[in-house]
Design a protein around this motif. Sequence first.
Motif, PDB file in Angstrom:
ATOM      1  N   LEU A 248      -5.419  -0.400 -10.231  1.00  0.00           N
ATOM      2  CA  LEU A 248      -6.250   0.792 -10.198  1.00  0.00           C
ATOM      3  C   LEU A 248      -5.786   1.780 -11.262  1.00  0.00           C
ATOM      4  O   LEU A 248      -4.633   2.185 -11.273  1.00  0.00           O
ATOM      5  CB  LEU A 248      -6.145   1.410  -8.807  1.00  0.00           C
ATOM      6  CG  LEU A 248      -6.986   2.622  -8.468  1.00  0.00           C
ATOM      7  CD1 LEU A 248      -7.269   2.613  -6.986  1.00  0.00           C
ATOM      8  CD2 LEU A 248      -6.309   3.897  -8.832  1.00  0.00           C
TER       9      LEU A 248
ATOM     10  N   MET B 251       0.828  -1.199   0.000  1.00  0.00           N
ATOM     11  CA  MET B 251       0.000   0.000   0.000  1.00  0.00           C
ATOM     12  C   MET B 251       0.860   1.245   0.000  1.00  0.00           C
ATOM     13  O   MET B 251       0.536   2.235  -0.656  1.00  0.00           O
ATOM     14  CB  MET B 251      -0.918  -0.006   1.217  1.00  0.00           C
ATOM     15  CG  MET B 251      -2.183  -0.790   0.959  1.00  0.00           C
ATOM     16  SD  MET B 251      -3.110  -1.059   2.444  1.00  0.00           S
ATOM     17  CE  MET B 251      -3.561   0.593   2.871  1.00  0.00           C
TER      18      MET B 251
ATOM     19  N   PHE C  55      -8.662  -5.118  -1.678  1.00  0.00           N
ATOM     20  CA  PHE C  55      -9.131  -3.881  -2.284  1.00  0.00           C
ATOM     21  C   PHE C  55      -9.275  -4.072  -3.778  1.00  0.00           C
ATOM     22  O   PHE C  55      -8.309  -4.343  -4.493  1.00  0.00           O
ATOM     23  CB  PHE C  55      -8.163  -2.725  -2.005  1.00  0.00           C
ATOM     24  CG  PHE C  55      -8.628  -1.441  -2.616  1.00  0.00           C
ATOM     25  CD1 PHE C  55      -9.646  -0.713  -2.027  1.00  0.00           C
ATOM     26  CD2 PHE C  55      -8.079  -0.980  -3.791  1.00  0.00           C
ATOM     27  CE1 PHE C  55     -10.094   0.449  -2.605  1.00  0.00           C
ATOM     28  CE2 PHE C  55      -8.535   0.192  -4.374  1.00  0.00           C
ATOM     29  CZ  PHE C  55      -9.536   0.909  -3.778  1.00  0.00           C
TER      30      PHE C  55
ATOM     31  N   VAL D 273     -12.056   6.494 -11.201  1.00  0.00           N
ATOM     32  CA  VAL D 273     -11.220   5.370 -10.819  1.00  0.00           C
ATOM     33  C   VAL D 273     -11.863   4.091 -11.329  1.00  0.00           C
ATOM     34  O   VAL D 273     -13.071   3.892 -11.167  1.00  0.00           O
ATOM     35  CB  VAL D 273     -11.096   5.288  -9.284  1.00  0.00           C
ATOM     36  CG1 VAL D 273     -10.140   4.198  -8.898  1.00  0.00           C
ATOM     37  CG2 VAL D 273     -10.646   6.594  -8.713  1.00  0.00           C
TER      38      VAL D 273
ATOM     39  N   ALA E  95     -15.227  -1.921  -4.261  1.00  0.00           N
ATOM     40  CA  ALA E  95     -15.174  -0.796  -3.342  1.00  0.00           C
ATOM     41  C   ALA E  95     -15.941   0.408  -3.875  1.00  0.00           C
ATOM     42  O   ALA E  95     -16.696   1.044  -3.131  1.00  0.00           O
ATOM     43  CB  ALA E  95     -13.717  -0.420  -3.077  1.00  0.00           C
ATOM     44  N   MET E  96     -15.724   0.743  -5.124  1.00  0.00           N
ATOM     45  CA  MET E  96     -16.418   1.888  -5.708  1.00  0.00           C
ATOM     46  C   MET E  96     -16.999   1.447  -7.047  1.00  0.00           C
ATOM     47  O   MET E  96     -16.432   1.737  -8.097  1.00  0.00           O
ATOM     48  CB  MET E  96     -15.441   3.047  -5.913  1.00  0.00           C
ATOM     49  CG  MET E  96     -14.987   3.698  -4.641  1.00  0.00           C
ATOM     50  SD  MET E  96     -13.733   4.920  -4.964  1.00  0.00           S
ATOM     51  CE  MET E  96     -12.258   3.978  -4.707  1.00  0.00           C
TER      52      MET E  96
ATOM     53  N   GLY F   8       2.161   2.034  -3.382  1.00  0.00           N
ATOM     54  CA  GLY F   8       1.149   2.339  -4.383  1.00  0.00           C
ATOM     55  C   GLY F   8       0.842   1.186  -5.311  1.00  0.00           C
ATOM     56  O   GLY F   8       0.321   1.396  -6.399  1.00  0.00           O
ATOM     57  N   LEU F   9       1.148  -0.038  -4.896  1.00  0.00           N
ATOM     58  CA  LEU F   9       0.785  -1.180  -5.735  1.00  0.00           C
ATOM     59  C   LEU F   9      -0.730  -1.359  -5.687  1.00  0.00           C
ATOM     60  O   LEU F   9      -1.368  -1.115  -4.665  1.00  0.00           O
ATOM     61  CB  LEU F   9       1.447  -2.467  -5.248  1.00  0.00           C
ATOM     62  CG  LEU F   9       2.955  -2.519  -5.147  1.00  0.00           C
ATOM     63  CD1 LEU F   9       3.399  -3.953  -4.939  1.00  0.00           C
ATOM     64  CD2 LEU F   9       3.607  -1.985  -6.392  1.00  0.00           C
ATOM     65  N   THR F  10      -1.282  -1.776  -6.803  1.00  0.00           N
ATOM     66  CA  THR F  10      -2.732  -2.018  -6.859  1.00  0.00           C
ATOM     67  C   THR F  10      -2.983  -3.280  -7.659  1.00  0.00           C
ATOM     68  O   THR F  10      -2.071  -3.872  -8.218  1.00  0.00           O
ATOM     69  CB  THR F  10      -3.457  -0.841  -7.528  1.00  0.00           C
ATOM     70  OG1 THR F  10      -2.751  -0.494  -8.693  1.00  0.00           O
ATOM     71  CG2 THR F  10      -3.581   0.337  -6.607  1.00  0.00           C
TER      72      THR F  10
ATOM     73  N   VAL G 250      -4.233  -7.757   0.706  1.00  0.00           N
ATOM     74  CA  VAL G 250      -5.056  -6.567   0.944  1.00  0.00           C
ATOM     75  C   VAL G 250      -6.311  -6.667   0.079  1.00  0.00           C
ATOM     76  O   VAL G 250      -6.213  -6.770  -1.143  1.00  0.00           O
ATOM     77  CB  VAL G 250      -4.292  -5.271   0.609  1.00  0.00           C
ATOM     78  CG1 VAL G 250      -5.158  -4.066   0.876  1.00  0.00           C
ATOM     79  CG2 VAL G 250      -3.017  -5.207   1.399  1.00  0.00           C
TER      80      VAL G 250
ATOM     81  N   LEU H 240      -1.385  -6.008  -5.378  1.00  0.00           N
ATOM     82  CA  LEU H 240      -1.746  -5.654  -4.006  1.00  0.00           C
ATOM     83  C   LEU H 240      -2.522  -6.798  -3.351  1.00  0.00           C
ATOM     84  O   LEU H 240      -2.268  -7.158  -2.207  1.00  0.00           O
ATOM     85  CB  LEU H 240      -2.598  -4.381  -4.023  1.00  0.00           C
ATOM     86  CG  LEU H 240      -3.115  -3.854  -2.700  1.00  0.00           C
ATOM     87  CD1 LEU H 240      -1.979  -3.341  -1.866  1.00  0.00           C
ATOM     88  CD2 LEU H 240      -4.117  -2.755  -2.920  1.00  0.00           C
TER      89      LEU H 240
END
Lengths: 160, 176, 411
Positions: free
Chosen positions: C354, C231, C247, C347, C252-253, C234-236, C245, C240
């Motif tokens: 991401l 995190m 996410f 996003v 989430a969104m 900035g890995l996504t 994690v 991630l």
Amino acid sequence: MGVSRKLGGLGAVTTTLEQAVNWARTGAMWPMLFGLACCAIEMMGAQAAHYDMSRFGMELMRASPRQSDLMIVAGRVTRKMSPVLRQLYDQMPSPKWVVAMGDCASCGGIFNNYAIVQGVDEIVPVDVYVAGCPPRPEQLIHGIMTLHEKVKGEKIKDWA
Amino acid sequence: MQLKDPVASLRAELPGAVLDVIEALDETTVVTDRASLPHVLAFLRDTPGLQYNFLVDITGVDYLGYTPPAPERFAVCYHLLAMLSNRVLRVKVYVPEADPVMPSILAQWPAANWPEREIQDMLGLDFAGHPDKRRLLMPQDWDGHPLRKDYPLGYETVQFSFNWQEIDAKKPYAKE
Amino acid sequence: MTDHPWQNDLEPLKGIVSARAMKGETMLLNMGPQHPSTHGVLRLLLELDGEEIVTCNPEIGYLHTGIEKSMESKTYVKAITMTDRMDYLNPPANNLVFVMAIEKLCGLEVPPRAQVIRVILLELMRIASHLVWLGTFGLDLGAMSMFLYTFREREHILHIYEMVSGQRMMGTYFRPGGLWRDVPDGFVPAVRDFLDYFPQKLRDYERLLARNPIWMERTKGIAPITGKQAMAWGLTGPSLRGSGVNFDVRKAMPYSGYEQYDFDIPLGPDPGDVYDRYWCRFQEMWQSLRIVEQALYKLPGGPVTADDRKYTPPPRSEIGVSMEALIHHFKYWTEGIRPPVGEVFTVIEAARGLMSCYLSSDGSPHVHRVHFRQPTFMHISALPHMAPGFMLADIIAILGGIDIVLGDVDR
């Protein structure tokens, strides 16, 4: 080429040196494994199972320029990349050919701006341009066939 | 955990740091100044109930010739994401053209490393305290900062049939 | 200045490589920009102590295309064409993040049919992108047959994408307010064929790789990352989630109606290594298949573009009979759309993680400023933290594990 059986029935082929050398060159071209951008994915697609470029004598993509004689410039060439590209070209042994694959390599494509070289022919001499953004694998194979035709027409007096 | 309103908490805890708040299109923008930026970001990250713990992006904007006029020529936007509450917040800092220096937040946010270098390269804003000042995307000997509005696109004339020969004569072709 | 002439050449590298390299105790090795395993034109400056990596300095920009600057000189609709070429393995996601920004700015409502078709294409392209990753990853680590298999399956997806958009890769199929046009009749059967055909192949890959001792040896225990580190760097995306994690922007969104689908998020352990990242990406393909199946089942009828003539072109049938439609058509394609003044941030979850778009508009038909946050840009910036301490050969596995695309990094 003509088969002659004059000498006691032994199989012998008569041809000109020009033809024999050009035939050998087209039959075993070793492209350089050199992908830049989107077109490189289609170039990989052209080598993979579905399109199978090795039908035309080029299953070996060499990662080293010293071992290859065909450079497929697959993708957009930036101003930062252009010295590298020229150096790779200079490292290739003669005879060598260049295929500019895709619009960006041929003329800059849709990226007419500060970062992109407007056509790779400003850096290296190009033999065949392949249009498309990105070109289909069939188009690339057609471009290479066109190059084969060109190579077959080369003259011995131009080699020197 | 009780979720807090980022703007109200910032106004209460760091008075003077919030210069302006823009609520538009379901997005909240907090405008702050350069000196308080690291404190604002640290506060947003470490306060329970806010926890904007993920730095999504840092972007620079050049407002040269923008209508309506912006307070200063440049702006840097920090986009923060709170992974627990799935909220996004934009923290914006205006940077004057005469003194284009930003504080680097690399020490607190490791993810800020390359985005800061990118802005430094493309917009020419200096990030004070960033250890690596080399260009990131452009060649090291490049002149100018391409994403500034007064930097030309570097457009070359396109060859059509009516001007083909004229351009072709000037076009540099490579030799063997 | 010094004993050895080469030490002057090292001066610019001061502070970037360790002090031992300046004295000549360690070896500096240049990898790339032309290297078969860097998946493009990434250049790495490696400092080696024997075979062990001491520092790793990525140098990017060899594919910097100036897309953001070029988009500023184009109208909004024409600028979509450029977004395709950023992450060239997953073009619809690039389209989507930019188109969503325009839709948010203009307040456009996307019809449900367009949303569902978007989801189908996004998930299919996510599979296609993961297939290229799996093939090249296998190629790099010595499992060459993977490359031949995965590209065969990828052709099916490209055929579907070509069927709807006319182009194999760069379709520019998503437009503000919906889609370029409705899908042809053969679309649903083609996707069904793929859904019938693909699971068997995916099981084959699993059998090929999952317990392959060479594969395990090359990936297990390489470059472990804790969730906290991931995190912070900035890995996504799967990089991630491979570290445990939970996410995913789709959960989430939710965008494009992802909240209506039932799917799981594969998670790795904390800390997760290259194998866990591989596993997460692999399992994502199964989840994408689930989403496509549900989306195909519920595919509704109706229009595929919003009915707002200020921001979407009128249908061809109207132009012949309506003067107003003709004016709208002319204005749309010559002058372009004029979104209101403002700035938006959207996003999405692209194949690699991401992806976000920051779009600023000054009310003119031209884009004022657009910036894309690309997942692999952050992934490569974390490479100096991930690589040290591992062998030179492991850098190939690490690069494959974060799944880089250089067009995505450099833009």
